[in-house]
Design a protein around this motif. Sequence first.
Motif, PDB file in Angstrom:
ATOM      1  N   LYS A  37      48.282 -15.347 -15.572  1.00  0.00           N
ATOM      2  CA  LYS A  37      48.685 -15.914 -16.854  1.00  0.00           C
ATOM      3  C   LYS A  37      49.460 -14.902 -17.696  1.00  0.00           C
ATOM      4  O   LYS A  37      50.343 -15.256 -18.475  1.00  0.00           O
ATOM      5  CB  LYS A  37      47.462 -16.403 -17.629  1.00  0.00           C
ATOM      6  N   LYS A  38      49.124 -13.619 -17.533  1.00  0.00           N
ATOM      7  CA  LYS A  38      49.810 -12.555 -18.286  1.00  0.00           C
ATOM      8  C   LYS A  38      51.193 -12.255 -17.718  1.00  0.00           C
ATOM      9  O   LYS A  38      52.040 -11.688 -18.407  1.00  0.00           O
ATOM     10  CB  LYS A  38      48.964 -11.287 -18.267  1.00  0.00           C
ATOM     11  N   ARG A  39      51.388 -12.577 -16.440  1.00  0.00           N
ATOM     12  CA  ARG A  39      52.642 -12.374 -15.724  1.00  0.00           C
ATOM     13  C   ARG A  39      52.979 -10.885 -15.643  1.00  0.00           C
ATOM     14  O   ARG A  39      52.184 -10.039 -16.017  1.00  0.00           O
ATOM     15  CB  ARG A  39      53.777 -13.202 -16.316  1.00  0.00           C
ATOM     16  N   GLY A  40      54.149 -10.551 -15.119  1.00  0.00           N
ATOM     17  CA  GLY A  40      54.532  -9.162 -14.934  1.00  0.00           C
ATOM     18  C   GLY A  40      54.210  -8.664 -13.535  1.00  0.00           C
ATOM     19  O   GLY A  40      53.269  -9.142 -12.892  1.00  0.00           O
ATOM     20  N   VAL A  41      54.996  -7.695 -13.040  1.00  0.00           N
ATOM     21  CA  VAL A  41      54.832  -7.191 -11.678  1.00  0.00           C
ATOM     22  C   VAL A  41      53.444  -6.597 -11.449  1.00  0.00           C
ATOM     23  O   VAL A  41      52.766  -6.919 -10.471  1.00  0.00           O
ATOM     24  CB  VAL A  41      55.909  -6.133 -11.355  1.00  0.00           C
ATOM     25  N   ALA A  42      53.023  -5.714 -12.343  1.00  0.00           N
ATOM     26  CA  ALA A  42      51.735  -5.037 -12.157  1.00  0.00           C
ATOM     27  C   ALA A  42      50.585  -6.037 -12.114  1.00  0.00           C
ATOM     28  O   ALA A  42      49.681  -5.933 -11.273  1.00  0.00           O
ATOM     29  CB  ALA A  42      51.510  -4.011 -13.268  1.00  0.00           C
ATOM     30  N   ASN A  43      50.610  -7.012 -12.999  1.00  0.00           N
ATOM     31  CA  ASN A  43      49.547  -8.022 -13.032  1.00  0.00           C
ATOM     32  C   ASN A  43      49.556  -8.886 -11.773  1.00  0.00           C
ATOM     33  O   ASN A  43      48.501  -9.186 -11.207  1.00  0.00           O
ATOM     34  CB  ASN A  43      49.689  -8.904 -14.266  1.00  0.00           C
ATOM     35  N   ALA A  44      50.747  -9.277 -11.339  1.00  0.00           N
ATOM     36  CA  ALA A  44      50.851 -10.117 -10.150  1.00  0.00           C
ATOM     37  C   ALA A  44      50.438  -9.348  -8.896  1.00  0.00           C
ATOM     38  O   ALA A  44      49.790  -9.897  -7.997  1.00  0.00           O
ATOM     39  CB  ALA A  44      52.270 -10.649  -9.997  1.00  0.00           C
ATOM     40  N   GLU A  45      50.802  -8.072  -8.811  1.00  0.00           N
ATOM     41  CA  GLU A  45      50.404  -7.266  -7.658  1.00  0.00           C
ATOM     42  C   GLU A  45      48.885  -7.080  -7.618  1.00  0.00           C
ATOM     43  O   GLU A  45      48.271  -7.133  -6.544  1.00  0.00           O
ATOM     44  CB  GLU A  45      51.117  -5.915  -7.697  1.00  0.00           C
ATOM     45  N   LYS A  46      48.288  -6.857  -8.775  1.00  0.00           N
ATOM     46  CA  LYS A  46      46.828  -6.723  -8.842  1.00  0.00           C
ATOM     47  C   LYS A  46      46.163  -8.039  -8.460  1.00  0.00           C
ATOM     48  O   LYS A  46      45.158  -8.056  -7.720  1.00  0.00           O
ATOM     49  CB  LYS A  46      46.402  -6.298 -10.254  1.00  0.00           C
ATOM     50  N   ALA A  47      46.717  -9.139  -8.945  1.00  0.00           N
ATOM     51  CA  ALA A  47      46.174 -10.453  -8.596  1.00  0.00           C
ATOM     52  C   ALA A  47      46.248 -10.677  -7.088  1.00  0.00           C
ATOM     53  O   ALA A  47      45.301 -11.185  -6.480  1.00  0.00           O
ATOM     54  CB  ALA A  47      46.935 -11.548  -9.340  1.00  0.00           C
ATOM     55  N   ALA A  48      47.361 -10.308  -6.479  1.00  0.00           N
ATOM     56  CA  ALA A  48      47.523 -10.480  -5.038  1.00  0.00           C
ATOM     57  C   ALA A  48      46.472  -9.666  -4.274  1.00  0.00           C
ATOM     58  O   ALA A  48      45.888 -10.144  -3.293  1.00  0.00           O
ATOM     59  CB  ALA A  48      48.927 -10.072  -4.606  1.00  0.00           C
ATOM     60  N   SER A  49      46.209  -8.446  -4.722  1.00  0.00           N
ATOM     61  CA  SER A  49      45.199  -7.615  -4.063  1.00  0.00           C
ATOM     62  C   SER A  49      43.816  -8.248  -4.145  1.00  0.00           C
ATOM     63  O   SER A  49      43.059  -8.277  -3.163  1.00  0.00           O
ATOM     64  CB  SER A  49      45.165  -6.223  -4.703  1.00  0.00           C
ATOM     65  N   LEU A  50      43.475  -8.775  -5.325  1.00  0.00           N
ATOM     66  CA  LEU A  50      42.184  -9.429  -5.501  1.00  0.00           C
ATOM     67  C   LEU A  50      42.072 -10.676  -4.624  1.00  0.00           C
ATOM     68  O   LEU A  50      41.016 -10.935  -4.021  1.00  0.00           O
ATOM     69  CB  LEU A  50      41.996  -9.812  -6.969  1.00  0.00           C
ATOM     70  N   LEU A  51      43.150 -11.433  -4.542  1.00  0.00           N
ATOM     71  CA  LEU A  51      43.134 -12.672  -3.769  1.00  0.00           C
ATOM     72  C   LEU A  51      43.103 -12.398  -2.270  1.00  0.00           C
ATOM     73  O   LEU A  51      42.538 -13.198  -1.509  1.00  0.00           O
ATOM     74  CB  LEU A  51      44.334 -13.538  -4.149  1.00  0.00           C
ATOM     75  N   ARG A  52      43.689 -11.301  -1.833  1.00  0.00           N
ATOM     76  CA  ARG A  52      43.578 -10.935  -0.417  1.00  0.00           C
ATOM     77  C   ARG A  52      42.115 -10.697  -0.058  1.00  0.00           C
ATOM     78  O   ARG A  52      41.655 -11.089   1.028  1.00  0.00           O
ATOM     79  CB  ARG A  52      44.410  -9.688  -0.116  1.00  0.00           C
ATOM     80  N   GLU A  53      41.384 -10.047  -0.956  1.00  0.00           N
ATOM     81  CA  GLU A  53      39.960  -9.816  -0.721  1.00  0.00           C
ATOM     82  C   GLU A  53      39.190 -11.133  -0.692  1.00  0.00           C
ATOM     83  O   GLU A  53      38.304 -11.339   0.158  1.00  0.00           O
ATOM     84  CB  GLU A  53      39.387  -8.897  -1.814  1.00  0.00           C
ATOM     85  N   SER A  54      39.522 -12.037  -1.599  1.00  0.00           N
ATOM     86  CA  SER A  54      38.861 -13.345  -1.615  1.00  0.00           C
ATOM     87  C   SER A  54      39.135 -14.100  -0.326  1.00  0.00           C
ATOM     88  O   SER A  54      38.236 -14.755   0.234  1.00  0.00           O
ATOM     89  CB  SER A  54      39.344 -14.166  -2.819  1.00  0.00           C
ATOM     90  N   LEU A  55      40.373 -14.020   0.162  1.00  0.00           N
ATOM     91  CA  LEU A  55      40.737 -14.739   1.376  1.00  0.00           C
ATOM     92  C   LEU A  55      40.058 -14.135   2.606  1.00  0.00           C
ATOM     93  O   LEU A  55      39.718 -14.862   3.541  1.00  0.00           O
ATOM     94  CB  LEU A  55      42.257 -14.720   1.556  1.00  0.00           C
ATOM     95  N   ARG A  56      39.824 -12.843   2.612  1.00  0.00           N
ATOM     96  CA  ARG A  56      39.096 -12.219   3.728  1.00  0.00           C
ATOM     97  C   ARG A  56      37.669 -12.770   3.818  1.00  0.00           C
ATOM     98  O   ARG A  56      37.120 -12.922   4.908  1.00  0.00           O
ATOM     99  CB  ARG A  56      39.059 -10.695   3.563  1.00  0.00           C
ATOM    100  N   ARG A  57      37.087 -13.051   2.670  1.00  0.00           N
ATOM    101  CA  ARG A  57      35.725 -13.597   2.651  1.00  0.00           C
ATOM    102  C   ARG A  57      35.694 -15.081   3.001  1.00  0.00           C
ATOM    103  O   ARG A  57      34.680 -15.593   3.467  1.00  0.00           O
ATOM    104  CB  ARG A  57      35.088 -13.382   1.271  1.00  0.00           C
ATOM    105  N   ASP A  58      36.806 -15.754   2.749  1.00  0.00           N
ATOM    106  CA  ASP A  58      36.862 -17.204   2.964  1.00  0.00           C
ATOM    107  C   ASP A  58      38.233 -17.545   3.546  1.00  0.00           C
ATOM    108  O   ASP A  58      39.083 -18.143   2.885  1.00  0.00           O
ATOM    109  CB  ASP A  58      36.645 -17.916   1.618  1.00  0.00           C
ATOM    110  N   PRO A  59      38.464 -17.169   4.800  1.00  0.00           N
ATOM    111  CA  PRO A  59      39.818 -17.216   5.378  1.00  0.00           C
ATOM    112  C   PRO A  59      40.425 -18.601   5.572  1.00  0.00           C
ATOM    113  O   PRO A  59      41.635 -18.700   5.800  1.00  0.00           O
ATOM    114  CB  PRO A  59      39.637 -16.503   6.727  1.00  0.00           C
TER     115      PRO A  59
END
Length: 271
Positions: A37-59
């Motif tokens: 929601k905040k947008r921006g490269v740094a925020n989106a990259e951090k979001a992607a890292s968090l979501l990769r972890e979520s997807l590893r738990r629930d592929p």
Amino acid sequence: KERLGSWFSSRGALLSQVQAGGAAADPQRKQAGELMKKRGVANAEKAASLLRESLRRDPENAAIKLELADALNMVTRIKTNANSLVIEGTQDSPAFKKIWRTLGGEALPLALDARKAFPGSVKALSVYADAFMFSSSAKGIVKQALTGVGKKYVALAKELYAHPEWDGAVGCAFLGGFYAVAPWPIGSKGKAAKYLDEGARRAPTRRNLYYVGVVSYQAGDYRKAADHFQRAIATPVSREPSSTEADIADFLLERARRGLKAAQEAIAAEP
């Protein structure tokens, strides 16, 4: 047929509920959503890292795949100016191709799975279309236009075109942008102008007005170009919920100013 149509509709309508419920049960998904929601490269990259972890738990979770593809698209969009139209040539640089190949290549299969899981969702369609465009552009925008990839791109763009309420009539931008840069015999400045003019009428956003300025300048209609560049400069960034314009707002503003100067100089040089 009626049962199938009802199933498609229900899958699309349930997407937001699935995402909300899943995020509530997964703190990392919730944090990723707030960052997006905040947008921006740094925020989106951090979001992607968090979501990769979520997807590893629930592929197999299609909603997480959609969210991750969306985050990757945002990073790509910002870093490569959304592969937007420019007056001179394209943005087909080696540096941008590398980003499209890497991030687009990661986002595309995720977006495809989400598209299959949520066939009635315009959000899923839009995320898939962006991922497809970025990934395909890694091999060269002009070159790909003449292949089956170009046909697939147009098919996706036409699906988005059926939803003018989404992201400022982004389907018009997809179609107009394609016809503006595609080589003969597929490219058509007339078709490009038709779709981009329509997009600016339906949704006079900074992006759409700037795009009309670009194709008008390329066609030698410098007064129309100057008018639309001026309007793009004066238009606030779209805050519609589905809009992605904020990701490239500064780029559009700088290019609109540059385009206005070029158009004014061209007008002054006319006999």
